[in-house]
Design an enzyme around this catalytic site. Structure first.
Site, short mmCIF file in Angstrom:
data_model
loop_
_atom_site.label_atom_id
_atom_site.label_comp_id
_atom_site.label_asym_id
_atom_site.label_seq_id
_atom_site.Cartn_x
_atom_site.Cartn_y
_atom_site.Cartn_z
N ASP A 26 0.83 -1.21 0.00
CA ASP A 26 0.00 0.00 0.00
C ASP A 26 0.87 1.26 0.00
OD1 ASP A 26 -2.32 1.43 -0.02
OD2 ASP A 26 -2.78 1.14 2.10
N TRP A 31 2.84 7.91 -2.41
CA TRP A 31 4.27 8.09 -2.76
C TRP A 31 4.36 9.03 -3.97
CZ3 TRP A 31 7.29 7.46 -7.03
CH2 TRP A 31 8.67 7.40 -6.83
N SER A 71 -7.28 -5.91 -5.55
CA SER A 71 -8.35 -6.58 -4.80
C SER A 71 -9.64 -6.58 -5.60
CB SER A 71 -8.57 -5.88 -3.46
OG SER A 71 -9.28 -4.68 -3.66
N ASN A 74 -10.84 -3.20 -5.85
CA ASN A 74 -10.10 -2.16 -6.56
C ASN A 74 -10.74 -1.76 -7.90
OD1 ASN A 74 -6.79 -3.19 -5.41
ND2 ASN A 74 -8.08 -1.51 -4.68
N ARG A 77 -11.96 1.82 -8.40
CA ARG A 77 -11.07 2.97 -8.68
C ARG A 77 -11.45 3.63 -10.01
NH1 ARG A 77 -5.28 2.37 -6.04
NH2 ARG A 77 -6.09 1.62 -4.07
N ARG A 194 2.02 -4.86 6.08
CA ARG A 194 1.27 -3.86 5.32
C ARG A 194 2.05 -2.56 5.36
NH1 ARG A 194 -4.97 -2.86 4.25
NH2 ARG A 194 -4.74 -0.99 3.00
N ARG A 200 -5.12 -2.59 8.51
CA ARG A 200 -6.28 -3.46 8.27
C ARG A 200 -5.90 -4.55 7.26
NH1 ARG A 200 -8.31 1.77 6.58
NH2 ARG A 200 -7.73 2.11 4.41
N SER A 202 -8.08 -5.62 4.74
CA SER A 202 -8.67 -5.29 3.44
C SER A 202 -9.05 -6.54 2.64
CB SER A 202 -7.72 -4.41 2.62
OG SER A 202 -7.51 -3.18 3.27
C1 FPP Z 1 -1.97 0.12 -3.37
O1 FPP Z 1 -1.50 1.44 -3.34
C2 FPP Z 1 -1.44 -0.54 -4.54
C3 FPP Z 1 -2.20 -1.13 -5.50
C4 FPP Z 1 -3.67 -1.21 -5.48
C5 FPP Z 1 -1.57 -1.73 -6.68
C6 FPP Z 1 -0.35 -2.53 -6.34
C7 FPP Z 1 0.32 -2.90 -7.58
C8 FPP Z 1 1.65 -2.89 -7.74
C9 FPP Z 1 2.65 -2.59 -6.70
C10 FPP Z 1 2.16 -3.29 -9.03
C11 FPP Z 1 2.48 -4.75 -8.95
C12 FPP Z 1 2.57 -5.28 -10.27
C13 FPP Z 1 2.53 -6.59 -10.53
C14 FPP Z 1 2.73 -7.03 -11.91
C15 FPP Z 1 2.28 -7.61 -9.52
P1 FPP Z 1 -2.56 2.61 -3.47
O2 FPP Z 1 -2.72 2.92 -4.91
O3 FPP Z 1 -3.82 2.24 -2.77
O4 FPP Z 1 -1.82 3.77 -2.74
P2 FPP Z 1 -2.50 4.91 -1.85
O5 FPP Z 1 -3.16 4.23 -0.70
O6 FPP Z 1 -1.33 5.74 -1.45
O7 FPP Z 1 -3.46 5.64 -2.73
#
Ligand code: FPP
Length: 262
Positions: A26, A31, A71, A74, A77, A194, A200, A202
Site C-alpha cells: 500500500d 508516494w 483486490s 479495486n 477505482r 502492510r 487493516r 482489506s
Molecule cells: C496500493 O497502493 C497498490 C495497488 C492497489 C496496486 C499494487 C500494484 C503494484 C505494486 C504493481 C504490482 C505489479 C505486478 C505485476 C504484480 P494505493 O494505490 O492504494 O496507494 P495509496 O493508498 O497511497 O493511494
C-alpha cells in the site's frame, strides 16, 4: 488431501526466517502524490519494489511470498487507473517472466481470473504453465482477489468434488475445504506486512492469516526492499508464537491444538 499443515489442527514448526511472507503493498498513490507525480508513477515504482523484495526473500531464505496486487474492490477505482494497472500487469508478466523462470521462481496468480480480459488471462495461463515445476521460490500474486470470494469459491468447489457433504454438513472438516482455497500451494503465512500506514487486512487472506504475525509500517510500498523486509523480520523474531498455548508451555512438548483453550 492438504499439502501443508493447518495452524488450527496442529502446531506448526517455526524458525527465525518466516517461511511465507504476505504483503499488502500500500501507498503507491501517496508516494507519487508527495512527489507531484501521477498515481501510475507510484505503481510503476511499486513494481521495482516488488522485484527488490522477491530478490531479498530469496537471499534471506523466505520460500513463499504472496502480494496483494489488485483486490476485488479495486475495480471501484477510476477507470483510467484500473486500465493502467491492467496494462502494467501484462507488461510485467511479459518482461519479467523469463528471468523469474531462470531463477527457479514459480509464479501463481490467485484470484478470480474470469474478471480479466482474454489477453491478460492468456498471459497469466502461459506464465503459470511455464513456471509450475519451479521449486526454488514461490511468488503468489493476488489479483482480482478477495478473501471472502476465496472461501466461497472453495466451498462451491468442495461440494462439487464431494456432493455427499451437502447432505451431511456435520461431516465437513477443515481439510475438506483447504485443498480448494487459492493458496493451497503454499503454507499459511508466518508474517503479514502492510506498508502505507493503514492497519487493516482489506479482505486479503482471511482464512490463511489465522495465526500469522502482523507488521505495519508507515513507509510507502515504492520505498520497500531488503532493509525494510529485514526490519519486519527482526520484529517477527521478537514475537512469541503460542498458537493458543500459554507462555509456560513453550519449550515443552507440544500438546494437540484442539485441547488448547485460546
Ligand atoms: C496500493 O497502493 C497498490 C495497488 C492497489 C496496486 C499494487 C500494484 C503494484 C505494486 C504493481 C504490482 C505489479 C505486478 C505485476 C504484480 P494505493 O494505490 O492504494 O496507494 P495509496 O493508498 O497511497 O493511494
Amino acid at each position: 488431501m492438504a499439502l501443508f499443515s493447518s495452524s488450527t489442527l496442529e502446531i506448526p514448526e517455526t524458525s527465525n526466517i518466516p517461511r511465507h511472507v504476505a504483503i499488502v503493498m500500500d501507498g503507491n498513490g501517496r508516494w507519487a502524490k508527495s512527489r507531484l507525480l501521477p498515481r501510475v508513477a507510484g505503481h510503476k515504482r511499486g513494481v521495482d519494489a516488488l522485484r527488490r523484495t522477491v530478490q531479498a526473500c530469496v537471499e534471506l531464505g523466505v520460500e513463499h511470498l504472496t502480494v496483494f496486487a489488485f483486490s476485488s474492490e479495486n475495480w471501484r477505482r477510476p477507470p483510467d487507473e484500473v486500465s493502467l494497472l491492467m496494462r502494467l500487469f501484462i507488461r510485467v508478466l511479459r518482461k519479467d517472466l523469463h528471468d523469474m523462470h531462470k531463477e527457479g521462481i514459480r509464479l501463481k496468480i490467485i484470484g478470480d481470473l474470469s474478471g480479466f480480459d482474454a489477453e491478460l488471462q492468456n498471459a497469466i495461463q502461459y506464465a503459470q504453465a511455464l513456471t509450475e515445476n519451479n521449486t526454488r521460490f514461490c511468488l503468489n500474486v493476488a489479483a482480482n482477489y478477495g478473501g471472502r470470494w476465496d472461501i466461497l469459491q472453495a466451498t462451491r468447489a468442495m461440494l462439487q468434488a464431494n456432493p455427499q457433504l451437502a447432505a451431511n454438513p456435520q461431516d465437513i472438516v477443515e481439510t475438506d475445504l483447504t485443498p480448494h482455497l487459492c493458496l493451497s500451494c503454499s503454507p499459511e503465512p508466518d508474517l503479514f506486512i502492510r506498508t502505507g500506514g493503514e492497519q487493516r487486512i482489506s479482505n486479503f487472506l482471511l482464512w490463511q492469516l489465522a495465526y500469522t504475525e502482523f507488521y505495519f509500517t508507515d513507509k510507502y510500498w515504492p520505498d520497500f526492499g531488503k532493509e525494510l523486509l529485514t526490519e519486519a523480520i527482526l520484529s517477527y523474531n521478537n514475537r512469541e508464537r503460542r498458537f493458543g498455548r500459554t507462555s509456560e508451555q513453550l519449550g515443552t512438548p507440544a500438546v494437540p491444538a484442539r485441547s488448547a483453550t485460546q
